[in-house]
Structure formats: C-alpha cells, structure tokens
Motif scaffolding. Structure first.
Motif, short mmCIF file in Angstrom:
data_model
loop_
_atom_site.label_atom_id
_atom_site.label_comp_id
_atom_site.label_asym_id
_atom_site.label_seq_id
_atom_site.Cartn_x
_atom_site.Cartn_y
_atom_site.Cartn_z
N LEU A 123 1.60 27.94 43.86
CA LEU A 123 2.55 29.06 43.83
C LEU A 123 1.80 30.38 43.98
O LEU A 123 2.29 31.31 44.62
CB LEU A 123 3.33 29.06 42.51
N GLN A 160 2.45 32.72 46.86
CA GLN A 160 3.22 33.82 46.27
C GLN A 160 4.71 33.47 46.24
O GLN A 160 5.57 34.33 46.40
CB GLN A 160 2.99 35.13 47.05
N THR A 161 4.99 32.18 46.06
CA THR A 161 6.36 31.64 46.01
C THR A 161 7.16 31.99 47.26
O THR A 161 8.37 32.15 47.20
CB THR A 161 7.11 32.10 44.73
N ARG A 162 6.49 32.14 48.34
CA ARG A 162 7.21 32.41 49.60
C ARG A 162 7.13 31.16 50.46
O ARG A 162 6.09 30.50 50.53
CB ARG A 162 6.55 33.56 50.38
N ALA A 163 8.24 30.87 51.16
CA ALA A 163 8.21 29.75 52.11
C ALA A 163 7.32 30.15 53.28
O ALA A 163 7.34 31.31 53.71
CB ALA A 163 9.62 29.46 52.59
N PRO A 201 8.04 26.30 48.15
CA PRO A 201 7.45 26.24 46.79
C PRO A 201 7.69 24.91 46.08
O PRO A 201 7.05 24.64 45.07
CB PRO A 201 8.17 27.38 46.06
N THR A 202 8.59 24.09 46.59
CA THR A 202 8.82 22.78 45.94
C THR A 202 8.12 21.65 46.70
O THR A 202 8.36 20.48 46.42
CB THR A 202 10.32 22.46 45.86
N LEU A 244 10.27 30.02 39.03
CA LEU A 244 10.13 31.02 40.10
C LEU A 244 9.89 30.29 41.42
O LEU A 244 9.24 30.81 42.31
CB LEU A 244 8.96 31.96 39.81
N GLN A 245 10.41 29.06 41.50
CA GLN A 245 10.04 28.22 42.64
C GLN A 245 10.88 28.41 43.90
O GLN A 245 10.80 27.58 44.80
CB GLN A 245 10.04 26.76 42.23
N THR A 246 11.69 29.44 43.96
CA THR A 246 12.29 29.76 45.27
C THR A 246 12.23 31.27 45.46
O THR A 246 12.09 32.02 44.49
CB THR A 246 13.77 29.31 45.41
N GLU A 247 12.36 31.68 46.71
CA GLU A 247 12.28 33.11 47.02
C GLU A 247 13.36 33.89 46.30
O GLU A 247 13.18 35.04 45.95
CB GLU A 247 12.44 33.31 48.53
#
Lengths: 326, 335
Positions: free
Chosen positions: A137, A141-144, A237-238, B42-45
C-alpha cells in the motif's frame, strides 16, 4: 504394494481428487454444452494458473507441516514494485526480475524467523502478511496502477501454440514435481513433514530444509503474481488479497495433508487449483445465483477434506497390528 | 486496605471530573474541537480520497483530527473507537467494517454522549441511535444504468447484459445490484441479463468472471460494474478478446460503473466508458463534520443524510468533471 494399500476403498479414496474433478466436469458438462468446449477448458487452465503457481509453493510448505499465510501479500509487494518500475519506464524484464526478487526476499524473511528464531510459521507468516500488505500500500500509495500494454501482451502471447501463463506454470510444475518425487531433497521434505524429530535424529539438516520451502513459496507467490499481472494489466490495492486461502484450498483439495508429509504437486495440487476454477467457471456459464458460489465451493472443499479424513482413518485401521491372533 | 480502595476511587473520580471539566471548559472557551475518524480500510482510492478530504475540511475549520485505520478488523475498530471515547473526543466519524459489528460501537459512543456519524456505510436497524451519511446507492445506480439502457434502446437491437456484483455482505453492493436490476426490468425485451458475477470486490475474481461470461455469452453488449475499481478487469478481458472499442465504433460494448474514480475519468475522457455514478465525496465529508457540529449544538440532525451523487457521462463530462473526485487524482498523475 502392501495388502493394506491394495484395499479397494483405499484405492478409490487415494484417487479422490481425480474422482471429484471428473464428477464436477460431468455435472457442469451435462448442464451446458458450452462448458466442455476446448476453448473453455483452455480458459479454465489459464485462469487457474496463478492460483496453481502459488499453491505449488504452498504445497512445499504444507509438506513440512508448516503454512505460509503471506503469499497474497508477497504477490502484492512484487506486483507493486514491478508496476512502479514499469510505469517509470524500466524494461519489462527488469520489472519481472524485481518481482521475483521481492518474492525470494519475502520467503527468506519467513525462513529466517521460522528456522532461526523458532517462531511458529502461522505467527511469522501472519506478521509478514500484514507487513507485505502495508508495504504494498505504501509503494502504490493506495492508487490503482494501470500498467503498460506489454504486460497484457505477455499474458496473451503463445510459445509453440501454448499460452505463456501455461508455459510458465508447466515449467515450474515440472521442476517442482521432479524435485519432490525424484531427488533426495524432495524425500527429505517429506521426512521432515512426517516427523521432524526423527528426521533430525537421522541426520537431516531440517533447518535448511524448512528455510528452503519458505523461499520456494515466496518465489512461487511472485510468479503467481506475475501471471495475474499479465492477465489483469493492473495492480489494485486488493491485489493478491486472500490468495493464501485459495492456495491452501487448492493444495488440500489435491490431497496434501495439513499435518505434513503427504501430498503431490502433480496431479494433486494442480487438480485442486483447476477444480476451484472449474466450479467458478461452471457457475458463471450457468448464470447461477451469486449467493450459490461460496456455498458450492465450500461444499466441494468439505467433501474433499472429508474424503481425506476417511482415507486417513482407513489407512490407520488397515495398518493396525493385531495384538492377539484371531 | 479499605483506605487504599477509597483513595483509588477518589483518584478515579477526580480524574473523571477533571476530564469532564476539561471538556466543558474547552467547549466554553471555543477551543479547537477534536474528532476521531475510524476507517475500516484504506484499500481503495475512494477511501483515500475521503480521508484526504476529511483532513482538508478539518484543517479549514480548525478541527483536530485523530485517525485510526482498522485494516478490515472489526475488533480492532471497536478498540480504536473505545480509545477515542476514553480520550473524550468531541465526535466520532466511522467507516464501519459491516452493518452489524458497528452497533456496539454506536452504543458505546451514545453512552459517553459523543455524537457519532457513520460515513458511507449504514448500520443495520437497531435501537442504537446514530447518524449516517451515505450515497444513495440504489437511486444513483438506477440513474446510471437507466442512462446506459437509453443508449442501448436507441440501437433497437438486443443487448445481452452482465453485472459485476460486489461483496454480498456489503449493503452498498446490494443497493447497487438492486438499482441495476430495477433499471433493467422495464426493458427486458431488449436488455437481458445473462450473467451476474459475484466479485467479492476482488479484481482477479472479477477478471476471471468477465472472461468466463464472455466465453459463455459472446454476444454480451452491456456491462455494469458495481465499482469503478473493477474496470481494469473488464478492460483486460475485453482487450484479450479483441472487443474493447470506443463509443461510436462498431462492436462497442456499453460500459458503466459506480464511484467516479481516476480510471473511470480517464476512460470517459478517452471515450470508452459510457457513464458512471459519482459519489460526491466533498458533500459526504462536509455533511459528516457538519452533522457532528449540529449534534453538539443540540440542533436536530436527520438519522440518514443521503448523498444524491450524480451521473457523469459523455454528454455532461466537461461541466461535471470538476465535481468528480477521480478527475482530480487523474490530473495529478499526468506527467
């Protein structure tokens, strides 16, 4: 073959994964002609390849009576690193190497804690699961991350007419099968899993053996992540979340014992991974109620584990010595 | 022994009175307020954009923000909220793990007389009073899918359809699924749902599901995803089957989503995405903080504050993009 292993029920139960797989194929095949089309079967194999790869590494660990809960996180860290490098313009090969290196390092970290500090694998790999997810993460930076087309091209490519993901899986599967079934190292893994104390007393370097299986698992997780990346072309992020459960389920469905010392990557683990994907594929083709998916999948895992338990009890009963002659 | 017990009790009482006095003194002096924000993940934008908006709004209003992330663990979230309560924060904003496990936390905050707002996820009905700020998942999805249906109906051709459903334990995912089904229902002569994929909010599961569905139903011409973060899975599956075409090109598959993230914005700009339902992050964040302030001031606050959101599509992209939270992120990322 001893008289005990010739017992007809034992022969059937030993082949339980194959029987279960054929039953599922027959069931879905009877409901939809499309299911057994060659294209769909290849599709199932490609989709299973990532889980199968991770499950191969997991089988090594399970054979020593350990467990690796960090595989999904290792996939994520490797993918995040590869994605970051690719987006900064580094060559595809370098991204792939970085990914594999991340898996190896993650595996080595697990190995260090399990063998040197003698911490239970469950606890160590649970900690590295969180560590890996946090690290991933942080990198993303939790960005796709939408990756360059070269990743998708790799996934869609073929070698001698065989899809690249299957080539990667086939190569690793062959090596893993040979190592486990035809080398002294493979036999040492089984011996360690059956009884670590006895193995140690017999002069096996169990610490090294345990360390090796966690490193193998980390490398397989990274390669599983690579296969997923070539299918998705993106890191979310997943990414890799809960892959550990799919990998354990695949290994157990394929006949690997959670108590160590028993199991094979071929056909066992491969069949397990393909079976899980076959069920998902069949349910989509039948447009089944979404609530049925977890129910059907868990029912199949339950049946497989029950059959394994029956097999174990039968083996114990057949190998019991008679104290008094009849 | 007895005297020691009494001393201990007296100390605790003084501490409690002290904390209470401190709080009332702070209120009276107009000292900066402290709000605890407890996110499940916080696992999605979307969650990252939300917490950033909370930080900005709190800073603008001179509020101190305490942050806690539970990483998907309901027990950890309970501990974090208890911690906020013991620190006597002036309000709590929580993104609950699920609709059930949050109820004891609401009760605990209520007993401590600390106003609590649930952000973006409503609780199950119970006797525990709370305020929820949530997108109208059902209506917004229905509006988005109705727009997509209009595009399909204009062609007068049959459109086999697919929906990617989120986690079946997530009430928002269920609202979106119901909105989709109800939007499609009047048009079943031309739009027929041939595939419903449960994704568990997992990109890999979504990708496998889309590939399987396209294999089983090669004629699919209409795809809705319950979250934009699953769009890469659809794109990769369509690309691998050579079916990823822009709007207006032959073979274009009508695509729609929900959330309004950066990928959706980019796909709208490039002409691949027909529409997406945008959750208005700014509205939800401002409403959450305002609800805490109003509660503390004794003003009446609705139990549910609905974010109507808006549908963004090719027709209104230019005028609505400034309100789409993903557009800002997409622009930041550009070299």
């Amino acid at each position: 073959m001893t008289p005990a292993t010739r017992h007809p029920w034992l022969i059937v139960l030993n082949q339980a994964p194959v029987v279960l797989f054929l039953a599922v194929l027959a069931l879905f095949g009877a409901r939809s002609a499309q299911f057994l089309q060659p294209d769909n079967l290849v599709n199932i194999l490609i989709q299973s390849s990532s889980t199968a790869m991770v499950a191969i590494g997991m089988t090594f660990v399970l054979l020593t009576a350990g467990v690796d809960l960090s595989v999904g996180s290792m996939m994520f860290v490797g993918a995040a690193l590869a994605g970051k490098l690719a987006l900064q313009g580094y060559p595809l090969l370098l991204s792939i190497l970085a990914m594999i290196l991340a898996g190896l390092l993650g595996g080595a970290l697990n190995a260090l804690f399990v063998t040197r500090l003698r911490i239970a694998p469950f606890i160590v790999t649970l900690a590295t699961l969180y560590l890996g997810r946090g690290l991933g993460l942080w990198i993303t930076q939790t960005r796709a991350m939408n990756l360059p087309e070269s990743f998708l091209h790799l996934g869609a490519g073929r070698w001698l007419g065989i899809p690249i993901p299957l080539v990667i899986l086939g190569t690793v599967l062959l090596i893993a099968h040979i190592v486990l079934q035809h080398t002294p190292f493979g036999r040492q893994i089984y011996a360690t899993g059956q009884d670590i104390e006895t193995a140690r007393k017999a002069g096996l370097r169990t610490g090294r053996i345990l360390a090796s299986v966690y490193i193998v698992s980390g490398a397989c997780a990274a390669l599983g992540g690579l296969i997923s990346l070539t299918q998705l072309g993106a890191v979310s992020p997943t990414f890799g979340a809960q892959k550990e459960f799919a990998a354990i389920a695949a290994a157990v469905l394929g006949g690997t014992s959670l108590f160590g010392g028993r199991g094979r990557v071929f056909p066992g683990t491969l069949l397990g991974a393909v079976l899980i994907q076959t069920v998902e594929n069949g349910l989509v083709i039948l447009n089944a109620d979404p609530y049925l998916y977890p129910l059907v999948t868990s029912a199949i895992i339950f049946v497989a584990v029950s059959l394994d338990c029956l097999r174990q009890r039968l083996v114990e009963r057949l190998s019991r010595r008679l104290i008094r002659p009849v | 022994m007895k005297s020691m017990t009494w001393s201990l009790l007296a100390s605790l009482l003084m501490l409690g009175v002290g904390a209470g006095c401190q709080r009332s003194a702070r209120q009276a002096e107009g000292a900066p307020l402290t709000i605890g924000v407890a996110f499940e993940t916080l696992q999605t934008e979307f969650w990252v954009a939300s917490i950033e908006a909370f930080r900005a709004e709190a800073k603008a209003r001179g509020i101190t923000l305490l942050e806690a992330i539970a990483d998907g663990d309901a027990n950890r979230q309970l501990e974090q909220i208890k911690n906020f309560i013991s620190r006597r924060v002036d309000g709590i904003i929580a993104v609950p793990k699920d609709a059930q496990t949050i109820i004891p936390m609401i009760r605990a905050a209520h007993q401590a007389q600390i106003p609590m707002v649930l952000y973006n996820r409503p609780p199950d009905p119970s006797d525990a009073p709370s305020i929820t700020v949530v997108a109208d998942n059902y209506s917004l999805t229905k509006a988005t899918v109705s727009y997509m249906a209009e595009q399909a109906l204009q062609t007068g051709e049959l459109h086999p359809a697919m929906i990617l459903i989120g986690d079946l334990g997530d009430i928002n995912a269920i609202g979106r699924r119901d909105g989709f089904e109800d939007a499609i229902r009047p048009h079943t002569n031309l739009i027929q749902v041939v595939s419903r994929i449960p994704t568990e909010w997992n990109l890999e599961k979504a990708q496998a599901g889309v590939v399987n569905a396209l294999q089983a139903h090669p004629g699919i011409r209409f795809i809705f995803t319950s979250s934009d973060f699953l769009l890469p899975a659809i794109v990769s599956a369509l690309k691998s089957t050579g079916r990823y075409h822009k709007i207006g090109q032959p073979g274009h598959i009508i695509l729609g989503g929900f959330d309004g993230d950066a990928t959706a914005y980019r796909m709208l700009e490039e002409g691949y995405l027909d529409a997406t339902g945008v959750q208005d992050v700014q509205f939800e964040v401002v409403s959450s903080i305002q609800a805490i302030l109003d509660s503390r001031a004794g003003k009446p606050v609705a139990a549910v504050i609905k974010d109507p959101g808006f549908v963004i599509h090719q027709g209104n992209l230019k005028e609505m993009a400034s309100r789409m939270w993903g557009a800002g992120i997409a622009r930041q990322r550009r070299p």
